[in-house]
Design a protein around this motif. Structure first.
Motif, PDB file in Angstrom:
ATOM      1  N   GLU A 163       0.839  -1.198   0.000  1.00 52.84           N
ATOM      2  CA  GLU A 163       0.000   0.000   0.000  1.00 52.84           C
ATOM      3  C   GLU A 163       0.874   1.249   0.000  1.00 52.84           C
ATOM      4  N   LYS A 164       0.605   2.137  -0.922  1.00 54.35           N
ATOM      5  CA  LYS A 164       1.370   3.364  -1.027  1.00 54.35           C
ATOM      6  C   LYS A 164       0.587   4.511  -0.422  1.00 54.35           C
ATOM      7  N   LEU A 165       1.320   5.424   0.213  1.00 55.58           N
ATOM      8  CA  LEU A 165       0.685   6.598   0.796  1.00 55.58           C
ATOM      9  C   LEU A 165       0.226   7.516  -0.326  1.00 55.58           C
ATOM     10  N   GLU A 166      -1.047   7.794  -0.339  1.00 56.60           N
ATOM     11  CA  GLU A 166      -1.590   8.665  -1.378  1.00 56.60           C
ATOM     12  C   GLU A 166      -1.303  10.117  -1.023  1.00 56.60           C
ATOM     13  N   GLN A 167      -0.610  10.796  -1.899  1.00 51.87           N
ATOM     14  CA  GLN A 167      -0.259  12.188  -1.666  1.00 51.87           C
ATOM     15  C   GLN A 167      -1.406  13.100  -2.105  1.00 51.87           C
ATOM     16  N   PRO A 168      -1.551  14.251  -1.455  1.00 53.83           N
ATOM     17  CA  PRO A 168      -2.582  15.204  -1.879  1.00 53.83           C
ATOM     18  C   PRO A 168      -2.233  15.790  -3.238  1.00 53.83           C
ATOM     19  N   SER A 169      -3.207  16.388  -3.885  1.00 53.47           N
ATOM     20  CA  SER A 169      -2.944  16.988  -5.194  1.00 53.47           C
ATOM     21  C   SER A 169      -2.227  18.322  -5.060  1.00 53.47           C
ATOM     22  N   ALA A 170      -2.347  18.952  -3.890  1.00 52.55           N
ATOM     23  CA  ALA A 170      -1.665  20.227  -3.655  1.00 52.55           C
ATOM     24  C   ALA A 170      -1.490  20.432  -2.155  1.00 52.55           C
ATOM     25  N   VAL A 171      -0.386  21.083  -1.789  1.00 49.11           N
ATOM     26  CA  VAL A 171      -0.107  21.410  -0.383  1.00 49.11           C
ATOM     27  C   VAL A 171       0.288  22.882  -0.319  1.00 49.11           C
ATOM     28  N   ALA A 172      -0.387  23.630   0.541  1.00 44.92           N
ATOM     29  CA  ALA A 172      -0.113  25.063   0.650  1.00 44.92           C
ATOM     30  C   ALA A 172       0.283  25.438   2.072  1.00 44.92           C
ATOM     31  N   ILE A 173       1.129  26.465   2.170  1.00 46.03           N
ATOM     32  CA  ILE A 173       1.426  27.079   3.465  1.00 46.03           C
ATOM     33  C   ILE A 173       0.534  28.305   3.557  1.00 46.03           C
ATOM     34  N   ALA A 174      -0.498  28.204   4.372  1.00 40.56           N
ATOM     35  CA  ALA A 174      -1.444  29.312   4.518  1.00 40.56           C
ATOM     36  C   ALA A 174      -1.178  29.994   5.851  1.00 40.56           C
ATOM     37  N   GLY A 175      -0.777  31.268   5.788  1.00 38.87           N
ATOM     38  CA  GLY A 175      -0.452  31.958   7.030  1.00 38.87           C
ATOM     39  C   GLY A 175      -0.485  33.463   6.890  1.00 38.87           C
ATOM     40  N   ASP A 176       0.080  34.125   7.899  1.00 39.85           N
ATOM     41  CA  ASP A 176       0.010  35.583   7.921  1.00 39.85           C
ATOM     42  C   ASP A 176       1.133  36.254   7.134  1.00 39.85           C
ATOM     43  N   TYR A 218       1.209  29.991  10.823  1.00 37.15           N
ATOM     44  CA  TYR A 218       0.716  29.401   9.580  1.00 37.15           C
ATOM     45  C   TYR A 218       0.202  27.989   9.828  1.00 37.15           C
ATOM     46  N   LYS A 219      -0.439  27.430   8.818  1.00 36.92           N
ATOM     47  CA  LYS A 219      -0.895  26.042   8.825  1.00 36.92           C
ATOM     48  C   LYS A 219      -0.625  25.420   7.463  1.00 36.92           C
ATOM     49  N   ILE A 220      -0.728  24.105   7.422  1.00 34.32           N
ATOM     50  CA  ILE A 220      -0.641  23.382   6.159  1.00 34.32           C
ATOM     51  C   ILE A 220      -2.069  23.094   5.702  1.00 34.32           C
ATOM     52  N   ALA A 221      -2.388  23.476   4.483  1.00 41.61           N
ATOM     53  CA  ALA A 221      -3.731  23.237   3.934  1.00 41.61           C
ATOM     54  C   ALA A 221      -3.595  22.423   2.649  1.00 41.61           C
ATOM     55  N   LEU A 222      -4.415  21.392   2.538  1.00 37.22           N
ATOM     56  CA  LEU A 222      -4.322  20.496   1.386  1.00 37.22           C
ATOM     57  C   LEU A 222      -5.355  20.827   0.314  1.00 37.22           C
ATOM     58  N   ASN A 223      -4.941  20.592  -0.914  1.00 37.02           N
ATOM     59  CA  ASN A 223      -5.835  20.680  -2.076  1.00 37.02           C
ATOM     60  C   ASN A 223      -6.515  22.041  -2.215  1.00 37.02           C
ATOM     61  N   ARG A 224      -5.745  23.090  -1.881  1.00 35.75           N
ATOM     62  CA  ARG A 224      -6.165  24.480  -2.090  1.00 35.75           C
ATOM     63  C   ARG A 224      -7.437  24.870  -1.327  1.00 35.75           C
ATOM     64  N   SER A 225      -7.680  24.239  -0.183  1.00 37.26           N
ATOM     65  CA  SER A 225      -8.849  24.602   0.626  1.00 37.26           C
ATOM     66  C   SER A 225      -8.537  24.333   2.094  1.00 37.26           C
ATOM     67  N   TRP A 226      -9.492  24.724   2.972  1.00 35.87           N
ATOM     68  CA  TRP A 226      -9.329  24.493   4.406  1.00 35.87           C
ATOM     69  C   TRP A 226     -10.006  23.198   4.856  1.00 35.87           C
ATOM     70  N   ASP A 227     -10.562  22.437   3.927  1.00 41.48           N
ATOM     71  CA  ASP A 227     -11.286  21.222   4.307  1.00 41.48           C
ATOM     72  C   ASP A 227     -10.403  20.258   5.095  1.00 41.48           C
ATOM     73  N   ALA A 257       3.397  11.820   5.524  1.00 40.91           N
ATOM     74  CA  ALA A 257       3.328  10.603   6.338  1.00 40.91           C
ATOM     75  C   ALA A 257       3.099  10.952   7.803  1.00 40.91           C
ATOM     76  N   THR A 258       3.673  12.070   8.256  1.00 37.03           N
ATOM     77  CA  THR A 258       3.520  12.489   9.655  1.00 37.03           C
ATOM     78  C   THR A 258       2.572  13.669   9.805  1.00 37.03           C
ATOM     79  N   ARG A 259       2.236  14.311   8.673  1.00 41.93           N
ATOM     80  CA  ARG A 259       1.392  15.520   8.662  1.00 41.93           C
ATOM     81  C   ARG A 259       2.073  16.677   9.388  1.00 41.93           C
ATOM     82  N   ASP A 260       3.384  16.589   9.567  1.00 40.36           N
ATOM     83  CA  ASP A 260       4.093  17.639  10.291  1.00 40.36           C
ATOM     84  C   ASP A 260       5.068  18.350   9.362  1.00 40.36           C
ATOM     85  N   ILE A 261       5.631  19.452   9.860  1.00 37.85           N
ATOM     86  CA  ILE A 261       6.492  20.292   9.035  1.00 37.85           C
ATOM     87  C   ILE A 261       7.735  20.678   9.814  1.00 37.85           C
TER      88      ILE A 261
END
Length: 264
Positions: A163-176, A218-227, A257-261
């Motif tokens: 099983e391979k880890l499915e990567q998001p289609s986009a990852v953004a750094i959303a912050g001030d 800041y936060k990490i937001a996936l696929n160009r949204s806050w979902d 894999a860790t959801r961390d930065i």
């Protein structure tokens, strides 16, 4: 009598090691955010400690995070990219300094763990109660059954694909600081300027930027949204990441894999 903030802080710091020690027996892996959260559940924050600081992090949570550096300095805790690990000395420290005040004093004074201190004993598991043996029903009269034709050996099954880890289609750094990067507004994960690039070899997402000296959140937001978004310690919908920057280039690296930065 109610415990003082200092007493609770001491108990909470020791609880961090206790939680990690318990994890060595249960083989349950917890990330840093879960360890800190469990320590706070066991030793709740008081009213002042619950006050939110910039970035939405409770004062007591931030204080506990900083205090864990003492555990690292003592050689009782190792902080790695894959998580936190308690050392053998850390395990023995939970035995040698069982009381929170003794524990914190030993940390402050650099008291080594006595060499003859044993590792904590594994918790005793209760054996399940035995059920009374069921009474045997009288044997039924056997009726001869025609033998079925022997089955053909089934063809060997192909090995399941790893099983391979499915990567998001986009990852953004959303912050001030998004407008500094050229985006039209801050805290907006939909803009191209805040999208990270995927490194297929390392399986991580990175973004390099030049920022003025300052304090950023800041936060990490996936696929160009806050979902789906991740904050401190890789916790979903968690508190903001914080960055105290001296100015100049900074590289953000996100591991799905860790959801961390991490920053460098």
């Amino acid at each position: 009598m109610a415990k003082s903030t200092v007493e609770k802080s001491s108990a909470r710091l020791k609880t961090v090691l206790d939680v990690l020690a318990e994890g060595t027996w249960s083989e349950k892996s917890l990330n840093a955010g879960e360890i800190l959260a469990e320590a706070i559940v066991r030793v709740p924050l008081d009213e002042r400690e619950s006050e939110l600081l910039s970035g939405g992090i409770p004062r007591g949570h931030k204080s506990l995070t900083s205090e864990t550096a003492k555990l690292v300095k003592a050689g009782w805790l190792v902080k790695g990219r894959s998580g936190w690990t308690i050392t053998d000395d850390g395990l023995r420290a939970t035995v040698a300094f069982a009381k929170p005040d003794e524990f914190v004093t030993a940390l402050a004074e650099g008291t080594p763990v006595p060499a003859d201190t044993p590792l904590p004993a594994a918790p005793v598991k209760k054996a399940p109660a035995r059920k009374p043996a069921a009474k045997k029903a009288p044997a039924a009269e056997k009726i001869p059954v025609a033998k079925a034709a022997p089955k053909k050996a089934a063809a060997p099954k192909a090995r399941a694909a790893v099983e391979k880890l499915e990567q998001p289609s986009a990852v953004a750094i959303a912050g001030d600081f998004n407008t500094i990067l050229g985006a039209a507004e801050d805290w907006a994960p939909q803009y191209d300027e805040v999208q990270m690039k995927f490194n297929a070899r390392r399986k991580v997402w990175t973004l390099a930027a030049t920022l003025p000296a300052g304090f950023y959140t800041y936060k990490i937001a996936l696929n160009r949204s806050w979902d789906e978004n991740y904050g401190a310690f890789g916790v979903r919908d968690g508190a903001n990441h914080e960055l105290k920057h001296d100015g100049g280039k900074v590289t953000f690296t996100y591991d799905h894999a860790t959801r961390d930065i991490v920053t460098a």
